[in-house]
Design a protein around this motif. Structure first.
Motif, PDB file in Angstrom:
ATOM      1  N   ILE A  19      15.172  30.808  81.629  1.00 30.17           N
ATOM      2  CA  ILE A  19      14.521  31.438  80.484  1.00 30.17           C
ATOM      3  C   ILE A  19      15.088  30.799  79.223  1.00 30.17           C
ATOM      4  O   ILE A  19      16.299  30.764  79.037  1.00 30.17           O
ATOM      5  CB  ILE A  19      14.789  32.955  80.456  1.00 30.17           C
ATOM      6  N   SER A  20      14.202  30.332  78.355  1.00 29.75           N
ATOM      7  CA  SER A  20      14.687  29.744  77.103  1.00 29.75           C
ATOM      8  C   SER A  20      14.357  30.624  75.905  1.00 29.75           C
ATOM      9  O   SER A  20      14.774  30.327  74.807  1.00 29.75           O
ATOM     10  CB  SER A  20      14.099  28.349  76.905  1.00 29.75           C
ATOM     11  N   SER A  21      13.629  31.702  76.127  1.00 25.28           N
ATOM     12  CA  SER A  21      13.263  32.594  75.030  1.00 25.28           C
ATOM     13  C   SER A  21      14.403  33.584  74.791  1.00 25.28           C
ATOM     14  O   SER A  21      14.663  34.456  75.615  1.00 25.28           O
ATOM     15  CB  SER A  21      11.978  33.341  75.368  1.00 25.28           C
ATOM     16  N   PHE A  22      15.062  33.445  73.656  1.00 23.09           N
ATOM     17  CA  PHE A  22      16.160  34.345  73.337  1.00 23.09           C
ATOM     18  C   PHE A  22      15.654  35.749  73.027  1.00 23.09           C
ATOM     19  O   PHE A  22      16.388  36.716  73.154  1.00 23.09           O
ATOM     20  CB  PHE A  22      16.971  33.795  72.164  1.00 23.09           C
ATOM     21  N   ARG A  23      14.396  35.861  72.630  1.00 19.21           N
ATOM     22  CA  ARG A  23      13.820  37.172  72.361  1.00 19.21           C
ATOM     23  C   ARG A  23      13.730  37.999  73.646  1.00 19.21           C
ATOM     24  O   ARG A  23      14.094  39.167  73.659  1.00 19.21           O
ATOM     25  CB  ARG A  23      12.440  37.013  71.732  1.00 19.21           C
ATOM     26  N   VAL A  24      13.276  37.381  74.736  1.00 12.61           N
ATOM     27  CA  VAL A  24      13.170  38.080  76.022  1.00 12.61           C
ATOM     28  C   VAL A  24      14.557  38.483  76.523  1.00 12.61           C
ATOM     29  O   VAL A  24      14.776  39.613  76.950  1.00 12.61           O
ATOM     30  CB  VAL A  24      12.445  37.195  77.058  1.00 12.61           C
ATOM     31  N   VAL A  25      15.481  37.561  76.449  1.00  5.00           N
ATOM     32  CA  VAL A  25      16.842  37.846  76.899  1.00  5.00           C
ATOM     33  C   VAL A  25      17.494  38.894  76.005  1.00  5.00           C
ATOM     34  O   VAL A  25      18.178  39.804  76.490  1.00  5.00           O
ATOM     35  CB  VAL A  25      17.682  36.545  76.938  1.00  5.00           C
ATOM     36  N   GLY A  26      17.266  38.804  74.720  1.00  3.62           N
ATOM     37  CA  GLY A  26      17.817  39.784  73.782  1.00  3.62           C
ATOM     38  C   GLY A  26      17.299  41.185  74.050  1.00  3.62           C
ATOM     39  O   GLY A  26      18.055  42.159  73.998  1.00  3.62           O
ATOM     40  N   VAL A  27      16.013  41.294  74.331  1.00  5.77           N
ATOM     41  CA  VAL A  27      15.436  42.614  74.637  1.00  5.77           C
ATOM     42  C   VAL A  27      16.017  43.153  75.939  1.00  5.77           C
ATOM     43  O   VAL A  27      16.353  44.339  76.034  1.00  5.77           O
ATOM     44  CB  VAL A  27      13.896  42.527  74.696  1.00  5.77           C
ATOM     45  N   ALA A  28      16.142  42.305  76.951  1.00  6.31           N
ATOM     46  CA  ALA A  28      16.703  42.755  78.229  1.00  6.31           C
ATOM     47  C   ALA A  28      18.150  43.212  78.056  1.00  6.31           C
ATOM     48  O   ALA A  28      18.552  44.249  78.607  1.00  6.31           O
ATOM     49  CB  ALA A  28      16.621  41.640  79.265  1.00  6.31           C
ATOM     50  N   ILE A  29      18.927  42.472  77.301  1.00  5.90           N
ATOM     51  CA  ILE A  29      20.324  42.867  77.072  1.00  5.90           C
ATOM     52  C   ILE A  29      20.395  44.135  76.233  1.00  5.90           C
ATOM     53  O   ILE A  29      21.216  45.020  76.503  1.00  5.90           O
ATOM     54  CB  ILE A  29      21.103  41.702  76.435  1.00  5.90           C
ATOM     55  N   ALA A  30      19.527  44.279  75.228  1.00  2.12           N
ATOM     56  CA  ALA A  30      19.516  45.480  74.395  1.00  2.12           C
ATOM     57  C   ALA A  30      19.146  46.713  75.214  1.00  2.12           C
ATOM     58  O   ALA A  30      19.764  47.780  75.063  1.00  2.12           O
ATOM     59  CB  ALA A  30      18.547  45.304  73.228  1.00  2.12           C
ATOM     60  N   VAL A  31      18.167  46.590  76.099  1.00  2.00           N
ATOM     61  CA  VAL A  31      17.796  47.716  76.964  1.00  2.00           C
ATOM     62  C   VAL A  31      18.947  48.047  77.912  1.00  2.00           C
ATOM     63  O   VAL A  31      19.237  49.224  78.156  1.00  2.00           O
ATOM     64  CB  VAL A  31      16.495  47.399  77.742  1.00  2.00           C
ATOM     65  N   GLY A  32      19.614  47.036  78.440  1.00  2.00           N
ATOM     66  CA  GLY A  32      20.761  47.273  79.307  1.00  2.00           C
ATOM     67  C   GLY A  32      21.886  47.990  78.586  1.00  2.00           C
ATOM     68  O   GLY A  32      22.497  48.918  79.124  1.00  2.00           O
ATOM     69  N   ILE A  33      22.175  47.586  77.354  1.00  2.00           N
ATOM     70  CA  ILE A  33      23.225  48.243  76.572  1.00  2.00           C
ATOM     71  C   ILE A  33      22.820  49.678  76.243  1.00  2.00           C
ATOM     72  O   ILE A  33      23.643  50.597  76.317  1.00  2.00           O
ATOM     73  CB  ILE A  33      23.529  47.426  75.294  1.00  2.00           C
ATOM     74  N   PHE A  34      21.547  49.887  75.898  1.00  2.00           N
ATOM     75  CA  PHE A  34      21.053  51.246  75.621  1.00  2.00           C
ATOM     76  C   PHE A  34      21.227  52.146  76.846  1.00  2.00           C
ATOM     77  O   PHE A  34      21.720  53.271  76.732  1.00  2.00           O
ATOM     78  CB  PHE A  34      19.585  51.187  75.196  1.00  2.00           C
TER      79      PHE A  34
END
Length: 182
Positions: A19-34
């Motif tokens: 995955i090269s989209s930092f937006r997708v990875v950022g959303v996944a990490i943000a949901v995980g942290i939430f």
């Protein structure tokens, strides 16, 4: 557990270049942290038998259950035509995902290979590429049913968590004064 798994999968996807989209990875990490923070609120509320923390944990977990149950049912209910329309819309709207798909699946173009367009796959040099639509559609049905089943399983465990939180929240605190009314 789910939150740590979500964060780990996102980090693994970016680490291996899938995955090269930092937006997708950022959303996944943000949901995980939430989700991790919500689990921490539930844990602290249960250990301290704190009524307010347990109430907020129960409400947020109920909202997460509703969203996850809805998304799981929607992913299980999609037919092939709807999957194809969603995939084509995603293909047309995201350049970074298109580049990742072409590179990882070794295909060019969505429905037809056009040698005049640029492509990041290895087959583009030899001009012998397949279109990406059949390859993506082959995997999408399998992935959607797998993700929908896993999401459905975890949504029911979340509902069980809401029910157990409700039951525990309404119990009398064993450390409290026995003569006091909860």
């Amino acid at each position: 557990l789910v939150s740590l798994l979500l964060i780990g999968i996102a980090a693994w996807g970016i680490g291996f270049g899938l995955i090269s989209s930092f937006r997708v990875v950022g959303v996944a990490i943000a949901v995980g942290i939430f989700l991790f923070l919500i689990a921490l609120v539930g844990l602290i509320g249960a250990v301290k038998h704190h009524q307010v923390l347990l109430f907020f944990y129960m409400i947020i977990l109920l909202l997460v259950f509703i969203v996850q149950f809805s998304v799981s049912c929607a992913s299980l209910a999609l037919n092939k035509e709807q999957q194809s329309q969603l995939l084509e819309a995603g293909w047309n709207n995201t350049k970074s995902a298109r580049t990742d798909i072409e590179r990882n699946l070794n295909c060019c173009g969505y429905k037809a290979f056009d040698p005049n367009e640029t492509c990041s796959s290895d087959c583009f040099r030899s001009r012998q590429c397949q279109p990406c639509a059949p390859i993506i559609e082959e995997y999408s049905g399998m992935v959607l049913s797998f993700v929908g089943g896993i999401g459905l399983f975890f949504s029911f465990t979340e509902f069980l968590g809401v029910w157990l939180t409700y039951r525990y929240r309404n119990q009398k605190d064993p450390r409290a004064n026995p003569s006091a009314f909860l």
